[in-house]
Design a protein around this motif. Structure first.
Motif, mmCIF file in Angstrom:
data_model
loop_
_atom_site.group_PDB
_atom_site.id
_atom_site.type_symbol
_atom_site.label_atom_id
_atom_site.label_comp_id
_atom_site.label_asym_id
_atom_site.label_seq_id
_atom_site.Cartn_x
_atom_site.Cartn_y
_atom_site.Cartn_z
ATOM 1 N N LYS A 195 -3.991 1.149 8.026
ATOM 2 C CA LYS A 195 -4.566 -0.224 8.478
ATOM 3 C C LYS A 195 -5.792 -0.246 8.215
ATOM 4 C CE LYS A 195 -3.880 -4.661 10.772
ATOM 5 N NZ LYS A 195 -5.075 -4.542 11.179
ATOM 6 N N LYS A 196 -5.782 0.983 9.350
ATOM 7 C CA LYS A 196 -7.110 1.648 10.455
ATOM 8 C C LYS A 196 -8.039 1.858 8.981
ATOM 9 C CE LYS A 196 -6.167 1.928 14.766
ATOM 10 N NZ LYS A 196 -6.464 2.766 16.073
ATOM 11 N N ALA A 197 -7.594 2.838 7.668
ATOM 12 C CA ALA A 197 -8.870 3.775 7.192
ATOM 13 C C ALA A 197 -9.325 2.545 6.271
ATOM 14 C CB ALA A 197 -7.440 4.575 6.197
ATOM 15 N N VAL A 198 -7.800 2.149 5.455
ATOM 16 C CA VAL A 198 -8.664 0.723 4.814
ATOM 17 C C VAL A 198 -9.527 0.367 5.018
ATOM 18 C CG1 VAL A 198 -7.845 -1.014 3.048
ATOM 19 C CG2 VAL A 198 -6.545 1.262 3.339
ATOM 20 N N ASP A 199 -9.929 -0.231 6.331
ATOM 21 C CA ASP A 199 -10.589 -0.780 6.776
ATOM 22 C C ASP A 199 -12.470 -0.429 6.899
ATOM 23 O OD1 ASP A 199 -9.009 -3.289 6.992
ATOM 24 O OD2 ASP A 199 -8.357 -2.772 9.559
ATOM 25 N N LEU A 200 -12.145 0.705 7.367
ATOM 26 C CA LEU A 200 -12.584 2.125 7.887
ATOM 27 C C LEU A 200 -14.098 2.783 6.710
ATOM 28 C CD1 LEU A 200 -11.834 3.537 11.114
ATOM 29 C CD2 LEU A 200 -13.657 1.953 10.909
ATOM 30 N N PHE A 201 -12.601 2.645 5.614
ATOM 31 C CA PHE A 201 -13.873 3.750 4.855
ATOM 32 C C PHE A 201 -14.078 3.734 3.313
ATOM 33 C CE2 PHE A 201 -11.571 6.723 8.601
ATOM 34 C CZ PHE A 201 -12.824 7.790 7.780
ATOM 35 N N LYS A 252 3.974 6.867 -2.905
ATOM 36 C CA LYS A 252 3.923 5.945 -1.264
ATOM 37 C C LYS A 252 2.811 5.680 -0.367
ATOM 38 C CE LYS A 252 7.079 6.268 2.621
ATOM 39 N NZ LYS A 252 6.641 6.952 3.941
ATOM 40 N N LEU A 253 1.694 6.539 -0.145
ATOM 41 C CA LEU A 253 0.988 6.752 -0.140
ATOM 42 C C LEU A 253 0.126 5.590 -0.107
ATOM 43 C CD1 LEU A 253 -1.277 7.372 2.752
ATOM 44 C CD2 LEU A 253 -2.373 9.284 1.296
ATOM 45 N N ILE A 254 -0.251 5.495 -1.542
ATOM 46 C CA ILE A 254 -1.010 5.193 -2.460
ATOM 47 C C ILE A 254 -0.439 3.537 -2.037
ATOM 48 C CG2 ILE A 254 -0.719 5.542 -4.796
ATOM 49 C CD1 ILE A 254 -3.251 5.421 -5.484
ATOM 50 N N ARG A 255 0.765 3.641 -2.301
ATOM 51 C CA ARG A 255 1.030 2.226 -2.737
ATOM 52 C C ARG A 255 1.013 1.061 -1.065
ATOM 53 N NH1 ARG A 255 5.878 4.423 -5.289
ATOM 54 N NH2 ARG A 255 5.425 4.123 -7.824
ATOM 55 N N ASN A 256 1.019 2.452 0.053
ATOM 56 C CA ASN A 256 1.210 1.340 0.776
ATOM 57 C C ASN A 256 -0.654 1.023 1.132
ATOM 58 O OD1 ASN A 256 2.775 1.266 3.023
ATOM 59 N ND2 ASN A 256 2.907 3.370 2.960
ATOM 60 N N ILE A 257 -1.389 1.689 0.508
ATOM 61 C CA ILE A 257 -2.590 1.700 0.545
ATOM 62 C C ILE A 257 -3.307 0.443 -0.183
ATOM 63 C CG2 ILE A 257 -5.030 2.160 -0.310
ATOM 64 C CD1 ILE A 257 -4.203 5.510 0.570
ATOM 65 N N ASN A 258 -2.881 0.327 -1.367
ATOM 66 C CA ASN A 258 -3.011 -1.466 -2.618
ATOM 67 C C ASN A 258 -2.276 -2.011 -1.240
ATOM 68 O OD1 ASN A 258 -3.340 -2.133 -4.928
ATOM 69 N ND2 ASN A 258 -0.798 -2.779 -4.909
ATOM 70 N N ARG A 297 -3.092 -3.234 -8.226
ATOM 71 C CA ARG A 297 -4.553 -4.395 -8.271
ATOM 72 C C ARG A 297 -5.651 -3.625 -7.399
ATOM 73 N NH1 ARG A 297 -4.737 -3.355 -12.637
ATOM 74 N NH2 ARG A 297 -3.273 -3.953 -14.043
ATOM 75 N N ASN A 298 -5.411 -2.780 -6.521
ATOM 76 C CA ASN A 298 -6.505 -2.828 -5.064
ATOM 77 C C ASN A 298 -6.555 -1.913 -5.127
ATOM 78 O OD1 ASN A 298 -4.495 -5.790 -4.451
ATOM 79 N ND2 ASN A 298 -6.468 -6.058 -3.871
ATOM 80 N N VAL A 299 -6.507 -0.901 -5.849
ATOM 81 C CA VAL A 299 -6.742 0.493 -6.056
ATOM 82 C C VAL A 299 -7.690 0.168 -6.727
ATOM 83 C CG1 VAL A 299 -5.734 1.515 -4.427
ATOM 84 C CG2 VAL A 299 -5.272 1.531 -6.271
ATOM 85 N N ARG A 300 -8.916 1.837 -7.082
ATOM 86 C CA ARG A 300 -9.468 2.273 -8.546
ATOM 87 C C ARG A 300 -9.562 3.632 -7.908
ATOM 88 N NH1 ARG A 300 -14.411 -0.877 -8.717
ATOM 89 N NH2 ARG A 300 -15.421 0.301 -8.209
#
Ligand SMILES: *Cc1c(COP(=O)(O)O)cnc(C)c1O
Length: 216
Positions: free
Chosen positions: A74-80, A90-96, A139-142
């Protein structure tokens, strides 16, 4: 122009290759000197450390380059602006999921364990095609590139790993459509960035050759 006082590395030296100034353990005042001197991107390897510093750092593109734990997504997506260290589905699905919640399309690279080292994070070179097929639905990662940390060896011995990465990069670029837009190859650190550039890196991640040895 030197990126930092007494630096061994200049912006001219990396030429068209993008430079990520690795600022882990470096305090904001020193990071800001590098940004003022023209450093285009800063790279941090811990979410918490960057969160503690970021209020004092000048505006700059920011990349996460260290392993990301699920509880820090959550923090990483907010910050970077970009997460270079995506190393599992698993990680990229969480990021998405998190990016979707804040209406962001998170830019990422896929980390490749190019030496197939058991202790290292990253996708195996042979699983990347299948992984990309799975990611296409998100849909929310590139996906904008590939990143690797080769086995820890004397610089010249890393060359075959960089060459193998370049081959993978050229092959996987043919998968580009939808949210797959592979255009960057992030490889090379202080000890071996010259070799990485010779072998086709489009981006290098350099810390100690800019700021001097890190003091932990
Ligand atoms: C620390 C770090 C670098 C930079 O290392 P230097 O040898 O200081 O240039 C590059 N990439 C990653 C992932 C790192 O953690």
């Amino acid at each position: 122009m030197p990126v930092y006082e007494n630096t061994r590395l200049t912006l001219e030296e990396v030429g068209n290759t993008k430079l990520v100034c690795v600022t882990k353990t470096i305090e904001p005042a020193r990071i800001n000197e590098a940004i003022r001197a023209g450093a285009p991107i800063i790279g941090e390897n811990r979410v918490q450390e960057y969160e503690d510093k970021c209020a004092d750092v000048l505006p700059c593109e920011t990349h996460l380059i260290g392993h990301l734990q699920t509880n820090k997504v959550k923090k990483a997506v907010d910050l970077f602006d970009l997460i270079q260290s995506v190393d599992s589905l698993k990680l990229i699905r969480n990021i998405n999921r998190r990016a979707g919640a804040i209406d962001k399309v998170q830019r990422v690279f896929l980390q490749v364990n190019i030496g197939n080292e058991p202790q290292k994070h990253g996708f195996g070179p042979d699983e990347l095609k299948k992984v990309i097929t799975e990611i296409r639905a998100l849909r929310n990662v590139r996906v904008e590139g590939l990143m690797c940390i080769p086995p820890f060896l004397p610089p010249e011995q890393t060359r075959p790993y960089f060459r193998k990465m370049k081959g993978l990069f050229d092959e996987l670029k043919q998968e580009n459509r939808d949210n797959i837009d592979i255009k960057e190859l992030s490889m090379g650190m202080s000890g071996d960035y010259r070799i990485a550039i010779e072998e086709g890196a489009t981006m290098v991640r350099v810390g100690s050759a800019i700021f001097g040895e890190r003091k932990y």
